[in-house]
Design an enzyme around this catalytic site. Structure first.
Site, short mmCIF file in Angstrom:
data_model
loop_
_atom_site.label_atom_id
_atom_site.label_comp_id
_atom_site.label_asym_id
_atom_site.label_seq_id
_atom_site.Cartn_x
_atom_site.Cartn_y
_atom_site.Cartn_z
N HIS A 124 83.78 35.42 39.95
CA HIS A 124 82.72 35.08 40.92
C HIS A 124 82.17 33.70 40.57
O HIS A 124 82.04 33.37 39.40
CB HIS A 124 81.57 36.11 40.83
CG HIS A 124 80.30 35.60 41.43
ND1 HIS A 124 80.05 35.62 42.78
CD2 HIS A 124 79.21 34.99 40.87
CE1 HIS A 124 78.87 35.07 43.02
NE2 HIS A 124 78.35 34.68 41.87
N ASN A 156 89.69 40.11 42.65
CA ASN A 156 89.88 38.65 42.62
C ASN A 156 89.32 37.98 41.37
O ASN A 156 89.09 36.78 41.36
CB ASN A 156 89.40 38.01 43.93
CG ASN A 156 87.92 38.19 44.16
OD1 ASN A 156 87.22 38.75 43.31
ND2 ASN A 156 87.43 37.70 45.28
N GLU A 169 70.95 33.65 40.76
CA GLU A 169 71.89 34.43 39.95
C GLU A 169 71.68 34.19 38.46
O GLU A 169 71.75 35.13 37.66
CB GLU A 169 73.33 34.09 40.38
CG GLU A 169 73.63 34.61 41.77
CD GLU A 169 74.95 34.13 42.37
OE1 GLU A 169 75.25 34.52 43.51
OE2 GLU A 169 75.68 33.36 41.70
N TYR A 187 74.64 41.48 44.66
CA TYR A 187 75.36 41.44 45.94
C TYR A 187 74.48 41.91 47.12
O TYR A 187 75.03 42.40 48.11
CB TYR A 187 76.63 42.28 45.85
CG TYR A 187 77.78 41.59 45.12
CD1 TYR A 187 78.27 40.35 45.55
CD2 TYR A 187 78.39 42.18 44.00
CE1 TYR A 187 79.32 39.72 44.90
CE2 TYR A 187 79.45 41.55 43.35
CZ TYR A 187 79.91 40.32 43.81
OH TYR A 187 80.96 39.69 43.16
P1 RTP Z 1 82.10 36.08 44.97
O1 RTP Z 1 80.69 36.22 45.50
O2 RTP Z 1 82.57 37.26 44.17
O3 RTP Z 1 82.35 34.75 44.30
O4 RTP Z 1 83.03 36.07 46.23
P2 RTP Z 1 82.92 35.20 47.52
O5 RTP Z 1 81.62 34.49 47.64
O6 RTP Z 1 84.16 34.36 47.51
O7 RTP Z 1 83.03 36.31 48.64
P3 RTP Z 1 81.94 37.28 49.28
O8 RTP Z 1 82.20 37.30 50.74
O9 RTP Z 1 80.56 36.97 48.78
O10 RTP Z 1 82.41 38.67 48.71
C1 RTP Z 1 82.04 39.07 47.42
C2 RTP Z 1 83.17 39.85 46.79
O11 RTP Z 1 83.37 41.07 47.52
C3 RTP Z 1 84.73 41.43 47.44
N1 RTP Z 1 85.28 41.55 48.78
N2 RTP Z 1 86.09 42.51 49.13
N3 RTP Z 1 87.79 44.24 50.55
C4 RTP Z 1 87.29 43.18 51.16
O12 RTP Z 1 87.55 42.90 52.31
C5 RTP Z 1 86.40 42.32 50.40
N4 RTP Z 1 85.78 41.24 50.87
C6 RTP Z 1 85.07 40.74 49.82
C7 RTP Z 1 85.46 40.35 46.64
O13 RTP Z 1 85.49 40.77 45.28
C8 RTP Z 1 84.54 39.16 46.82
O14 RTP Z 1 84.72 38.23 45.78
#
Ligand code: RTP
Length: 151
Positions: A118, A115, A129, A52
């Site tokens: 990933h 959620n 990744e 991340y």
């Molecule tokens: P992922 O990488 O897990 O598939 O998720 P994503 O691209 O849909 O979203 P991303 O913006 O990259 O965020 C990664 C993960 O961080 C957590 N998150 N928490 N509390 C919050 O506001 C928040 N925003 C993001 C989520 O677990 C997200 O999947």
């Protein structure tokens, strides 16, 4: 068009704890994707910070790392036509509230911070990744179904 596009899909600790591993794998198999690699891993905070790295500095980053290190994850590589984009559609939106019913998050999750899954957001991030989570590489095997899925 590439039928050998690969994506990195990871069932997060809440998805594992809630017993959703089988259902999630079934969705990828039934859609027609080929399983390339799979393992159950207890990750470290250091490793997750690499995964991340783009989110470092976000207010939710420390909580995200703790959540992701709170139990084992299922790390997987799936292959097939448009695996990255179709994988993201199958997952739904980052926030389960915005995820359509029928998507994995839309069917099984409620909160953005829990959620359950990933999926890589581009072919380039998928490659990074996959290299990060499977430094040992993947196994090659033929699938008898391929000619029934791709013309
Ligand atoms: P992922 O990488 O897990 O598939 O998720 P994503 O691209 O849909 O979203 P991303 O913006 O990259 O965020 C990664 C993960 O961080 C957590 N998150 N928490 N509390 C919050 O506001 C928040 N925003 C993001 C989520 O677990 C997200 O999947």
């Amino acid at each position: 068009m590439s039928t050998t596009e690969r994506t990195y899909i990871m069932i997060k600790p809440d998805g594992v704890q809630r017993g959703l591993v089988g259902k999630i794998i079934q969705r990828f198999e039934e859609r027609g994707f080929k399983l390339i690699a799979l393992k159950l891993v207890q990750s470290t905070e250091e490793h997750l910070e690499k995964h991340y790295a783009d989110l470092k500095g976000k207010p939710f980053f420390p909580g995200l790392i703790k959540y992701m290190a709170s139990g084992p994850v299922v790390a997987m590589v799936w292959q097939g036509l448009d695996a990255v984009k179709t994988g993201r559609v199958m997952l739904g939106a980052t926030n389960p509230l915005a995820s359509p019913i029928g998507s994995i998050r839309g069917d099984y999750a409620l909160a953005v911070g829990r959620n359950i899954i990933h999926g890589s957001d581009s072919v380039e991030s998928a490659e990074k990744e996959i290299a990060l989570w499977f430094p040992e590489g993947t196994v090659q095997y033929a699938s008898a179904l391929e000619s029934w899925i791709f013309e």
